[in-house]
Design an enzyme around this catalytic site. Structure first.
Site, PDB file in Angstrom:
ATOM      1  N   GLU A 160     -23.996   9.191  -6.164  1.00 39.38           N
ATOM      2  CA  GLU A 160     -23.828   7.784  -5.834  1.00 39.38           C
ATOM      3  C   GLU A 160     -22.367   7.391  -5.988  1.00 39.38           C
ATOM      4  O   GLU A 160     -21.798   6.706  -5.145  1.00 39.38           O
ATOM      5  CB  GLU A 160     -24.697   6.902  -6.742  1.00 39.38           C
ATOM      6  CG  GLU A 160     -26.184   6.954  -6.453  1.00 39.38           C
ATOM      7  CD  GLU A 160     -26.889   8.106  -7.139  1.00 39.38           C
ATOM      8  OE1 GLU A 160     -26.213   8.937  -7.781  1.00 39.38           O
ATOM      9  OE2 GLU A 160     -28.126   8.192  -7.028  1.00 39.38           O
ATOM     10  N   ASP A 219     -43.129  13.173   0.972  1.00 33.26           N
ATOM     11  CA  ASP A 219     -42.365  12.642  -0.149  1.00 33.26           C
ATOM     12  C   ASP A 219     -41.161  11.932   0.414  1.00 33.26           C
ATOM     13  O   ASP A 219     -40.541  12.407   1.360  1.00 33.26           O
ATOM     14  CB  ASP A 219     -41.906  13.794  -1.044  1.00 33.26           C
ATOM     15  CG  ASP A 219     -43.033  14.250  -1.946  1.00 33.26           C
ATOM     16  OD1 ASP A 219     -43.820  13.387  -2.368  1.00 33.26           O
ATOM     17  OD2 ASP A 219     -43.137  15.461  -2.204  1.00 33.26           O
ATOM     18  N   THR A 241     -24.590   3.898 -21.582  1.00 34.38           N
ATOM     19  CA  THR A 241     -23.830   2.725 -21.155  1.00 34.38           C
ATOM     20  C   THR A 241     -24.240   2.269 -19.775  1.00 34.38           C
ATOM     21  O   THR A 241     -24.125   1.095 -19.427  1.00 34.38           O
ATOM     22  CB  THR A 241     -22.323   3.025 -21.134  1.00 34.38           C
ATOM     23  OG1 THR A 241     -22.112   4.088 -20.202  1.00 34.38           O
ATOM     24  CG2 THR A 241     -21.834   3.437 -22.504  1.00 34.38           C
ATOM     25  N   ARG A 242     -24.682   3.177 -18.946  1.00 33.91           N
ATOM     26  CA  ARG A 242     -25.053   2.939 -17.557  1.00 33.91           C
ATOM     27  C   ARG A 242     -23.891   2.309 -16.782  1.00 33.91           C
ATOM     28  O   ARG A 242     -24.078   1.482 -15.914  1.00 33.91           O
ATOM     29  CB  ARG A 242     -26.310   2.061 -17.475  1.00 33.91           C
ATOM     30  CG  ARG A 242     -27.515   2.730 -18.153  1.00 33.91           C
ATOM     31  CD  ARG A 242     -28.801   2.136 -17.684  1.00 33.91           C
ATOM     32  NE  ARG A 242     -28.949   0.795 -18.212  1.00 33.91           N
ATOM     33  CZ  ARG A 242     -29.711  -0.148 -17.653  1.00 33.91           C
ATOM     34  NH1 ARG A 242     -30.365   0.112 -16.544  1.00 33.91           N
ATOM     35  NH2 ARG A 242     -29.803  -1.341 -18.182  1.00 33.91           N
ATOM     36  N   ASP A 263     -16.732   9.005 -11.636  1.00 31.87           N
ATOM     37  CA  ASP A 263     -18.199   9.115 -11.587  1.00 31.87           C
ATOM     38  C   ASP A 263     -18.570  10.268 -10.669  1.00 31.87           C
ATOM     39  O   ASP A 263     -18.428  10.193  -9.451  1.00 31.87           O
ATOM     40  CB  ASP A 263     -18.757   7.790 -11.053  1.00 31.87           C
ATOM     41  CG  ASP A 263     -20.266   7.796 -11.005  1.00 31.87           C
ATOM     42  OD1 ASP A 263     -20.864   8.854 -11.329  1.00 31.87           O
ATOM     43  OD2 ASP A 263     -20.844   6.760 -10.633  1.00 31.87           O
ATOM     44  N   PHE A 299     -19.577   7.948 -16.636  1.00 32.89           N
ATOM     45  CA  PHE A 299     -20.907   7.370 -16.647  1.00 32.89           C
ATOM     46  C   PHE A 299     -21.772   8.075 -17.683  1.00 32.89           C
ATOM     47  O   PHE A 299     -21.784   9.291 -17.769  1.00 32.89           O
ATOM     48  CB  PHE A 299     -21.542   7.534 -15.260  1.00 32.89           C
ATOM     49  CG  PHE A 299     -22.939   7.007 -15.193  1.00 32.89           C
ATOM     50  CD1 PHE A 299     -23.162   5.668 -14.883  1.00 32.89           C
ATOM     51  CD2 PHE A 299     -24.034   7.835 -15.436  1.00 32.89           C
ATOM     52  CE1 PHE A 299     -24.448   5.178 -14.814  1.00 32.89           C
ATOM     53  CE2 PHE A 299     -25.312   7.344 -15.383  1.00 32.89           C
ATOM     54  CZ  PHE A 299     -25.535   6.019 -15.063  1.00 32.89           C
ATOM     55  N   THR A 300     -22.470   7.323 -18.496  1.00 35.09           N
ATOM     56  CA  THR A 300     -23.460   7.928 -19.384  1.00 35.09           C
ATOM     57  C   THR A 300     -24.765   7.163 -19.248  1.00 35.09           C
ATOM     58  O   THR A 300     -24.777   6.003 -18.809  1.00 35.09           O
ATOM     59  CB  THR A 300     -23.035   7.877 -20.871  1.00 35.09           C
ATOM     60  OG1 THR A 300     -23.059   6.513 -21.275  1.00 35.09           O
ATOM     61  CG2 THR A 300     -21.678   8.490 -21.095  1.00 35.09           C
ATOM     62  N   ALA A 301     -25.799   7.835 -19.635  1.00 34.80           N
ATOM     63  CA  ALA A 301     -27.123   7.206 -19.502  1.00 34.80           C
ATOM     64  C   ALA A 301     -27.242   6.029 -20.455  1.00 34.80           C
ATOM     65  O   ALA A 301     -28.007   5.100 -20.225  1.00 34.80           O
ATOM     66  CB  ALA A 301     -28.218   8.221 -19.762  1.00 34.80           C
ATOM     67  N   ASP A 349     -43.564  20.930  -4.255  1.00 33.48           N
ATOM     68  CA  ASP A 349     -42.895  22.071  -4.879  1.00 33.48           C
ATOM     69  C   ASP A 349     -43.128  22.165  -6.377  1.00 33.48           C
ATOM     70  O   ASP A 349     -43.098  23.233  -6.940  1.00 33.48           O
ATOM     71  CB  ASP A 349     -41.393  22.070  -4.563  1.00 33.48           C
ATOM     72  CG  ASP A 349     -40.732  20.739  -4.916  1.00 33.48           C
ATOM     73  OD1 ASP A 349     -41.436  19.867  -5.468  1.00 33.48           O
ATOM     74  OD2 ASP A 349     -39.536  20.585  -4.632  1.00 33.48           O
TER      75      ASP A 349
END
Lengths: 552, 717
Positions: free
Chosen positions: B372, B331, B406-407, B368, B402-404, B552
């Site tokens: 990242e 992986d 608004t990105r 953030d 950061f929000t999913a 896993d």
């Protein structure tokens, strides 16, 4: 040209001749056994014998055909000999007594051609030509067919179909053995070998009148060597001037007995689709054969000093027209293959020289071995080598993409057990019976060597003997007959089973982690394994036979 | 990277050298070695069984006709058998010590089974029934609260808890186990540290992971592996050949003695042929006792080496298969690359100073908390010397997390009566924001974004907006999947060993190709779904290749089961652990590479010792054959190239060497032969030189040295 120079030229010319035939003959045999369509004459034969050429057999079916064919062959040969007096062209010979007839029938069917009798004084032209000569062809063809089946086992994928015995047999006889024998016979006749239908020729010589048997000698000579059979019409075999008159015919005969066994690795390479694998196997055979020839000629030459020559010691049992190197090459060639024809008397060789000839046979006759038998024997040894080598590189061993697992190792090990077991048990049982000692011409180590040689020869289907050993007794006719029988057919069954188990597998692709089986390292390792395993098995008896004889 | 830092589980440290020089180890194994003399156990090892029979036979002969020679041989034959048994006992002993420490983790404390077998509870204050842990059945629901030991293997169905798994994994940091998802599996013998959970038992009593582990390290479940079986057949065949060679020698010896009747009778050879003692000695020296004695120790030690690396193999077959692996599926995330992408450069649009972009990128990332985001702050500090500011440090700053949806993340700073707004986020989102704020994104931005994507990175765009002016794009943050150090070298080694590595990733083909090239894997599978992985395995196997993989998740289970070597991570689900044939307690996917090496080493050790064993025979013949027969044929003394003192001392020396070499090779058997990844040819050349040539030469020296000592014994010279 000195004798040594002549000998070296003779041997070098032989090497060159064999090297030149390797590709064309190997490729030709490949085409014979892989051709898709059946020719008209072949179809005719299949109709007569009731074979179905379109159906391929699995290993067990193939084995049944081989055995059935061989049993019938033995019965026919036995019968021919027993009723010889009633047959045409019997030269006035009477029926052969049962013990000897059994021994001879088995001997010719198993490609051994051990002769416990004197050819010209026992067998008429009919038995020679329609019984023994036929077996010279078909027993050789059986060997080649079995080798081809083993190679198919490596080459084929996930199948139980391994070919059709009757097709293989017919094609090998018709297109390999017959044409080459025909050409060879003509060449031999040109070289002065006899070919006639006369019973006897009377000749007046300086020593008085002689009666000389004639017969179909050149044709017999061709196939007896080409098919690594070895049984000749004359007791003196290829030392007889009618069979092998000149150095030139001597060359042709040695070439004939080596050419198919040395070219079959090419056929093997073609069938598995990797010619280099064929070169590797041929190289293993070549290395062992060259070592053997050098040792035999070397030992014979060592005894060729002033004193032995004065008492003609080293030349004793050898023909002056051949000399030491040509006789030594012939002796090594005939024991390294399963031929057993002789142009000199191995009993008269130096102890070590004779010991090497014995060892040649004890190797299992794999360098290059009998037609077919040599290739399958060598492939079994290569399989065992691959197993040990494979473990040492940390992978489940594989040869030509086929995994060598428990079943493969079991069959290969059993194969390897058969001939040593027959040889050792045969010698031990024989030597323990006091009457058998009377068959020995000499006492002590040399007498033991004679017996050892006889069992090595029979178990490995060679057929040559230390002359002087009285093998025509009920005990030895029976015991050696059994050794020939088991020494031929047990390995064949095991090889066919091995082929079956290999063919069933899906091949594993080669990677850098796969141990390459075409490089010098592998060639050296197979040579080493072959010699060490055999030396370890036979050292005790060899120590008391030829080694004690030579160190006395 | 807690999985990388996991402490190896070492209840018994692999201090092989010290252990073996330690005489106590041998003394401790003596009782077990004696117990193993039981013929009913011995016959399973045919080579050593023959030695035992021979030893029993010479004991009778020595008792009937005692002599120093006869008793010396007899004692050393018994020692040969005992050394072999002790080697096995030592190998097993190392596992036993580990098993004992594992057993301590087994709990006898009663389990609390829910009285009402309904796991849907919202407080631990429910009625429970106390039952002994061994009586729990599959499907039972048990309640475990902080401080209690989990009574059996199972899945958490309700609740969340931190669990101390150190008893099994050796990892002291607690792990979180919660219902649902891939973190629900718990093991019996581990301890709940906080909170409470309801566990549904998934293992029948006696079949738990701990039980299996104990059985494995003890070797009680050890069955012969395919290659071991094949090798045993070859060894048995060789034994038969040598039995034949020795037995058939007797009539020939009698014949020779009769021929040379004047030769004097000796303790070695008389009128009745070779004496029984000498026959047995010769046989024992010739049959492959060295490998026969060490074969099972090698197998046990191989499993043990895995356990020491915290890997549990469910069968020896799996370990052996590991050596055969042709294709390794890895992986990408966590194996080839660190799990998270990191900032690796700032690409400013023309006209914007690099420092401005770096400053804006750092400011916009302070709030953030994603890995990242953190990596941008750190990178700005490292590459541009920008001090990391705390969010509270700046006055009048409004942090935008950061929000999913608004990105984007960012900050609004009140400066000189105006507001300076900075945003950082997904390219499309930020460009849209710039447009909304009246800006005109620089066309160079699109080029930069494309360039980053092409190289396998993830682009984040940074933009600013001074209220009252138009917004503008400052540049692009290059987020990169960081390939772990040394991966390229490891893959190169694997390639040399003939193993192809295939990287499996959910990334798009372009990104995947870039990372694959950087990491040096041979191939990759992009946009992979679990069924693609499965198809790849099938395809590889169809063409005869052996496949290894790690996994896993529950959705990995079918592929783990299909792979020839499936290594489940211990952090994974019980479905995954059930499906694989190995479990890595450290949950370190790169360990596959070590597992392959251990598998190869196991086979190599067997092959090397077999070669050594057979090669030894040559010298033994040179010792024994002249010793027996030179009295009949004095010429055979020429074979006595070691110039051994007397026939008796020669035979004793060969037998003693044969026994001592077993002890000498035990460390090698337990440690395995040195393995340096390389091509098969290179490996073979080396092993052939060391164990083949070494096997021929060593006994000549060893037997000679022993003979020098033996010759001093009265009655031997």
């Amino acid at each position: 040209m000195s004798e040594t120079t002549a000998g070296v030229v003779f041997i070098a010319a032989m090497l060159a001749a064999l090297a030149l035939s390797y590709k064309p003959l190997g490729d030709y045999m490949y085409r014979v056994v892989t051709r898709e369509h059946h020719r008209k004459v072949e179809r005719g034969i299949y109709r007569v014998i009731g074979a179905r050429p379109g159906t391929e057999q699995n290993w067990a079916g193939y084995a049944r055909s081989v055995l059935a064919f061989s049993v019938v062959s033995i019965l026919v040969l036995f019968l021919f000999q027993r009723v010889q007096s009633a047959l045409p062209f019997s030269n006035g010979f009477i029926g052969v007594e049962p013990g000897l007839a059994w021994n001879t029938a088995v001997s010719f069917t198993t490609n051994t051609n051990w002769q416990a009798y004197s050819g010209e004084a026992t067998m008429g032209i009919f038995v020679q030509a329609s019984g023994l000569a036929v077996q010279n062809f078909v027993s050789a063809a059986v060997g080649i067919a079995v080798a081809i089946v083993l190679v198919r086992g490596f080459a084929r994928k996930a199948t139980d179909k391994l070919g059709n015995f009757w097709v293989d047999l017919t094609r090998i006889v018709l297109w390999v053995l017959l044409p080459i024998s025909l050409v060879a016979a003509i060449v031999l006749i040109g070289g002065g070998v006899v070919q006639n239908l006369t019973d006897f020729t009377s000749a007046s010589t300086t020593t008085g009148d002689q009666t000389i048997t004639g017969g179909l000698i050149a044709s017999q000579e061709a196939i007896k060597n080409l098919g690594t059979n070895g049984g000749g019409p004359f007791n003196a075999n290829a030392a007889h001037p009618f069979e092998n008159p000149t150095s030139w015919t001597n060359f042709v005969i040695i070439y004939l007995l080596l050419v198919i066994p040395f070219s079959l690795p090419r056929t093997f390479g073609r069938l598995v689709g990797q010619n280099r694998q064929g070169y590797a196997i041929a190289a293993v055979m070549g290395v062992i054969a060259l070592a053997s020839v050098s040792l035999v000629v070397g030992f014979e030459n060592m005894a060729n000093g002033t004193v032995p020559q004065a008492v003609s010691a080293a030349m004793e049992g050898k023909e002056v027209r051949f000399g030491i190197p040509d006789s030594g090459l012939f002796a090594a060639a005939t024991t390294l293959t399963s031929t057993g024809s002789v142009n000199s008397f191995h009993d008269s060789y130096t102890s070590f020289g004779g010991g090497v000839l014995m060892l040649d046979m004890m190797l299992g006759e794999v360098a290059p071995g009998g037609v077919g038998a040599g290739l399958y024997g060598m492939l079994v040894l290569a399989t065992i080598t691959v197993f040990i080598a494979g473990l040492m590189v940390g992978r489940t061993p594989e040869y030509l993409g086929k995994k060598i697992g428990a079943r493969e190792i079991k069959l290969a090990s059993l194969y390897f057990l058969v001939t040593p077991a027959l040889l050792l048990i045969g010698v031990a049982a024989s030597i323990a019976v006091p009457e058998n000692l009377e068959s020995m011409q000499d006492a002590g180590p040399h007498g033991l060597s004679e017996m050892l040689y006889a069992f090595a020869s029979a178990s490995n289907n060679n057929g040559s003997a230390f002359a002087g050993f009285g093998a025509n007794t009920p005990w030895f006719n029976t015991a050696l007959g059994l050794c020939m029988l088991f020494g031929r057919f047990l390995p064949i069954i095991l090889v066919l089973a091995l082929a079956g188990s290999l063919a069933k597998q899906k091949p594993v692709p080669a990677t850098a982690g796969t141990f390459p089986t075409h490089k010098p390292l592998f060639v050296g390792m197979v040579v080493g394994v072959t010699i060490i395993l055999v030396a370890l098995t036979f050292l005790p008896v060899l120590a008391l036979g030829p080694i004690a004889d030579g160190l006395q | 990277m807690s999985s990388m830092a996991a402490k190896p589980f070492k209840t018994v440290a692999p201090k092989t050298r010290n252990e073996l020089l330690d005489l106590r180890q041998w003394v401790k194994s003596a009782p077990a070695a004696l117990r193993k003399l039981d013929p009913r156990l011995m016959w399973r090892n045919p080579v050593m069984f023959i030695v035992e029979l021979g030893a029993a036979f010479t004991t009778v002969l020595a008792a009937l006709d005692p002599s120093v020679f006869a008793w010396t041989i007899t004692v050393w034959l018994w020692l040969t058998v005992l050394f072999a048994n002790a080697a096995e006992a030592i190998a097993e002993g190392r596992g036993k010590a580990q098993a004992d420490s594992l057993r301590k983790a087994k709990t006898d404390t009663p389990a609390r089974r829910l009285a009402k077998q309904d796991p849907a509870i919202d407080s631990p204050k429910v009625e429970t029934v106390e039952v002994p842990a061994p009586e729990l059945r599959r499907g039972d629901y048990v309640l475990v609260v902080a401080g209690e030991v989990i009574p059996g293997d199972g899945d958490v169905v309700t609740g969340i808890a931190s669990v101390d798994e150190s008893a099994i994994t050796g990892e002291s940091a607690p792990v979180i186990r919660e219902s649902g998802g891939d973190r629900c599996a718990v093991m019996g013998g581990t301890r709940v540290l906080s909170d409470w959970v309801v566990v549904r038992i998934t293992a029948e009593p006696g079949k738990s992971f701990l039980d299996r582990m104990i059985a494995l390290v003890e070797g009680s479940e050890r069955r012969k592996t395919p290659n071991e079986i094949a090798l045993n057949i070859l060894l048995a065949a060789m034994t038969i050949i040598f039995v034949l060679a020795v037995v058939t020698m007797q009539p020939v010896a009698i014949f020779s003695k009769d021929y040379m009747a004047a030769a004097q009778d000796t303790a070695v050879l008389n009128q009745d042929g070779v004496t029984g003692i000498v026959m047995v000695s010769l046989l024992v020296c010739l049959i492959p006792t060295t490998i026969g004695a060490l074969l099972s120790a090698i197998g046990i030690a191989g499993m043990d080496r895995l356990v020491q690396r915290n890997v549990l193999a469910m069968s020896g077959r799996a370990v052996e298969a590991a050596g055969d692996v042709d294709t390794l599926l890895l992986d990408k995330t966590g194996t080839v690359t660190y799990g998270n992408r990191r900032a690796s450069s700032f690409l400013a649009v023309p006209g914007v100073p690099a420092a401005t972009l770096a400053n804006a990128a750092q400011l916009s990332s302070l709030a953030d908390e994603t890995p990242e985001g953190r990596s941008i702050v750190v990178y700005a500090k490292e590459a541009y010397g920008l001090r990391e500011r705390a969010t509270g440090e700046l006055d009048d700053a409004e942090w935008i997390e950061f929000t999913a949806q608004t990105r984007m993340s960012g900050v609004d700073l009140a400066e000189h009566g105006s507001v300076h707004r900075i945003r950082k986020g997904a390219a499309a989102a930020v460009i849209e924001w710039v447009k909304t704020e009246g800006g005109d994104p620089n066309p160079r931005v699109h080029d930069l974004v494309d360039q980053v994507s092409r190289e396998g990175g993830t682009p984040l765009v940074v933009a600013e907006h001074q209220v009252g002016e138009t917004a503008r794009v400052l540049g692009v943050v290059y987020l990169k999947d960081i390939v772990k150090e040394g991966m390229a070298e490891r893959f190169a080694k694997l390639r040399a060993m003939g193993i192809r590595t295939v990287m499996v990733t959910g990334d798009n083909p372009r990104t995947a190709a870039a990372i694959a090239a950087e990491a040096g894997v041979d191939d990759f599978l992009a946009e992979a779904k679990p069924e693609d992985k499965m198809a790849l395995i099938k395809r590889e196997q169809e063409s005869g290749r052996m496949v290894a993989m790690t996994g896993d998740g529950t959705n990995d289970a079918p592929a783990l089961a299909a792979a020839d070597v499936g290594v489940a991570m211990n952090t994974g689900t019980s479905a995954a652990k059930e499906a694989g044939n190995m479990v890595d307690l450290d949950s370190d996917p790169t360990k596959l590479i070590e597992i392959v090496a251990i598998g190869k080493q196991l086979l190599m050790t067997r092959g090397a010792l077999t070669t050594f064993s057979i090669a030894n025979d040559i010298a033994k013949y040179f010792a024994i054959i002249p010793a027996i027969f030179a009295v009949i044929y004095p010429g055979l003394d020429a074979l006595n190239i070691m110039r051994l003192a007397s026939p008796e001392s020669a035979i004793v020396s060969a037998v003693v060497f044969n026994a001592i070499i077993i002890i000498a090779l035990v460390p090698l058997a337990l440690k395995g032969v040195a393995y340096k990844p390389g091509s098969a040819s290179a490996l073979l050349r080396r092993n052939l030189l060391v164990y083949g040539l070494g096997g021929i030469v060593t006994p000549f020296i060893g037997i000679k040295l022993i003979d020098l000592v033996v010759a001093l014994i009265p009655g031997m010279a």
